[in-house]
Motif scaffolding. Structure first.
Motif, PDB file in Angstrom:
ATOM      1  N   THR A   1       0.843  -1.193   0.000  1.00  0.00           N
ATOM      2  CA  THR A   1       0.000   0.000   0.000  1.00  0.00           C
ATOM      3  C   THR A   1       0.878   1.243   0.000  1.00  0.00           C
ATOM      4  OG1 THR A   1      -1.693  -1.181   1.242  1.00  0.00           O
ATOM      5  CG2 THR A   1      -1.848   1.214   1.200  1.00  0.00           C
ATOM      6  N   MET A   2       0.749   2.058  -1.022  1.00  0.00           N
ATOM      7  CA  MET A   2       1.546   3.264  -1.167  1.00  0.00           C
ATOM      8  C   MET A   2       0.652   4.502  -1.075  1.00  0.00           C
ATOM      9  SD  MET A   2       4.741   2.369  -1.625  1.00  0.00           S
ATOM     10  CE  MET A   2       5.384   0.682  -1.523  1.00  0.00           C
ATOM     11  N   LYS A   3       1.265   5.618  -0.808  1.00  0.00           N
ATOM     12  CA  LYS A   3       0.522   6.877  -0.686  1.00  0.00           C
ATOM     13  C   LYS A   3       0.189   7.412  -2.077  1.00  0.00           C
ATOM     14  CE  LYS A   3       2.409   8.094   3.848  1.00  0.00           C
ATOM     15  NZ  LYS A   3       3.266   9.010   4.627  1.00  0.00           N
ATOM     16  N   THR A   4      -0.797   6.776  -2.694  1.00  0.00           N
ATOM     17  CA  THR A   4      -1.273   7.191  -4.010  1.00  0.00           C
ATOM     18  C   THR A   4      -2.768   7.478  -3.902  1.00  0.00           C
ATOM     19  OG1 THR A   4      -1.855   4.945  -4.693  1.00  0.00           O
ATOM     20  CG2 THR A   4       0.414   5.673  -5.128  1.00  0.00           C
TER      21      THR A   4
ATOM     22  N   ILE B   1      -6.663   2.068   8.633  1.00  0.00           N
ATOM     23  CA  ILE B   1      -5.551   1.136   8.430  1.00  0.00           C
ATOM     24  C   ILE B   1      -4.704   1.568   7.238  1.00  0.00           C
ATOM     25  CG2 ILE B   1      -4.972  -1.228   7.743  1.00  0.00           C
ATOM     26  CD1 ILE B   1      -7.424  -2.131   9.394  1.00  0.00           C
ATOM     27  N   VAL B   2      -5.358   1.950   6.133  1.00  0.00           N
ATOM     28  CA  VAL B   2      -4.619   2.396   4.951  1.00  0.00           C
ATOM     29  C   VAL B   2      -3.762   3.608   5.288  1.00  0.00           C
ATOM     30  CG1 VAL B   2      -4.859   3.476   2.679  1.00  0.00           C
ATOM     31  CG2 VAL B   2      -6.185   1.434   3.225  1.00  0.00           C
ATOM     32  N   GLU B   3      -4.313   4.558   6.010  1.00  0.00           N
ATOM     33  CA  GLU B   3      -3.564   5.760   6.378  1.00  0.00           C
ATOM     34  C   GLU B   3      -2.353   5.418   7.247  1.00  0.00           C
ATOM     35  OE1 GLU B   3      -6.541   8.170   8.186  1.00  0.00           O
ATOM     36  OE2 GLU B   3      -7.312   8.939   6.273  1.00  0.00           O
TER      37      GLU B   3
ATOM     38  N   ALA C   1       0.239   3.047   4.718  1.00  0.00           N
ATOM     39  CA  ALA C   1       0.666   3.512   3.397  1.00  0.00           C
ATOM     40  C   ALA C   1       2.107   4.019   3.445  1.00  0.00           C
ATOM     41  CB  ALA C   1      -0.272   4.609   2.895  1.00  0.00           C
ATOM     42  N   SER C   2       2.915   3.569   2.508  1.00  0.00           N
ATOM     43  CA  SER C   2       4.338   3.905   2.469  1.00  0.00           C
ATOM     44  C   SER C   2       4.624   4.982   1.430  1.00  0.00           C
ATOM     45  CB  SER C   2       5.163   2.655   2.126  1.00  0.00           C
ATOM     46  OG  SER C   2       4.980   1.649   3.098  1.00  0.00           O
ATOM     47  N   ASP C   3       5.793   5.563   1.541  1.00  0.00           N
ATOM     48  CA  ASP C   3       6.245   6.591   0.605  1.00  0.00           C
ATOM     49  C   ASP C   3       6.365   5.984  -0.789  1.00  0.00           C
ATOM     50  OD1 ASP C   3       7.512   8.576  -0.848  1.00  0.00           O
ATOM     51  OD2 ASP C   3       9.047   8.968   0.657  1.00  0.00           O
ATOM     52  N   LEU C   4       5.744   6.626  -1.762  1.00  0.00           N
ATOM     53  CA  LEU C   4       5.765   6.131  -3.136  1.00  0.00           C
ATOM     54  C   LEU C   4       7.186   6.017  -3.688  1.00  0.00           C
ATOM     55  CD1 LEU C   4       4.110   5.330  -5.642  1.00  0.00           C
ATOM     56  CD2 LEU C   4       3.981   7.747  -6.231  1.00  0.00           C
ATOM     57  N   MET C   5       8.131   6.798  -3.154  1.00  0.00           N
ATOM     58  CA  MET C   5       9.498   6.755  -3.665  1.00  0.00           C
ATOM     59  C   MET C   5      10.162   5.401  -3.438  1.00  0.00           C
ATOM     60  SD  MET C   5       9.824   9.502  -5.232  1.00  0.00           S
ATOM     61  CE  MET C   5      11.554   9.315  -5.658  1.00  0.00           C
TER      62      MET C   5
END
Length: 204
Positions: free
Chosen positions: A77-80, A120-122, A125-129
């Motif tokens: 899960t990424m911060k998108t 949970i998602v918040e 969620a990991s850095d997209l980089m």
């Protein structure tokens, strides 16, 4: 399926003659953790990512004689916008379902499910980089990995979970998927059924 599977397959097909002629060429397909583990409430997305995963694994072997490298990027899960908006989209789909289907679950259950899922998602969620860095490695490395599991959750939770015996894995997933019993199961007998499925998963 059109976006997540048919489009990349068509693109690879069109470029394959040039890829075979070019030394060091490679194909990099972005799937997801949903390409190796089927998460609840996500069936259509899981299906599209499993399809691209299987296609990429086959293509990697088929292209070995031409030395065309094939790498699969599997982000957690990424911060998108897609990930952060997942539960809003899920809730909208629930509200648009026929009344008799919604009644099995109940509006209160759906609201609680969406609220918990969003939190949970918040949190996870990991850095997209992280994913970008793995894509760059797949592009630049002389010997790219066959699979890049992007982020700690992908590597240390979802991948190990996907390798558990089916009964154990399903017990974990159903506990995650149903922290609140749907209305149709919110009875003593229904709660006992859910508890039994978690405590005594069937053998694989």
């Amino acid at each position: 399926m059109a976006i997540n599977f048919h489009t990349p397959v068509q693109l690879v097909y069109d470029l394959l003659p040039s890829l075979k002629k070019t030394k060091g060429s490679r194909v990099i397909n972005v799937t997801s953790i949903d390409g190796f583990i089927s998460l609840p409430a996500n069936a259509a997305y899981n299906a599209s990512k499993h399809a691209l995963e299987a296609y990429s694994d086959t293509l990697r072997v088929d292209m070995m004689p031409w030395d065309v490298k094939v790498a699969i990027i599997e982000p957690g899960t990424m911060k998108t916008p897609l990930a952060l908006g997942f539960w809003d989209s899920w809730f909208k789909t629930f509200q648009e379902a026929p009344v008799d289907r919604r009644k099995q679950y109940g509006d209160a259950w759906a609201t609680a499910h969406m609220t918990d899922g969003t939190k949970i998602v918040e949190q996870i969620a990991s850095d997209l980089m992280i994913t970008v860095a793995d894509i760059m490695d797949a592009i630049q490395s002389r010997q790219p990995k066959t699979h890049y599991r992007c982020g700690g959750a992908a590597k240390y939770f979802w991948w190990p979970l996907s390798n558990l015996p089916v009964g154990m894995r399903d017990a974990v997933l159903v506990k995650m998927a149903y922290p609140h019993p749907p209305d149709a199961l919110d009875t003593e007998q229904g709660r006992a059924m859910v508890a039994k499925s978690i405590a005594h998963p069937e053998a694989p």
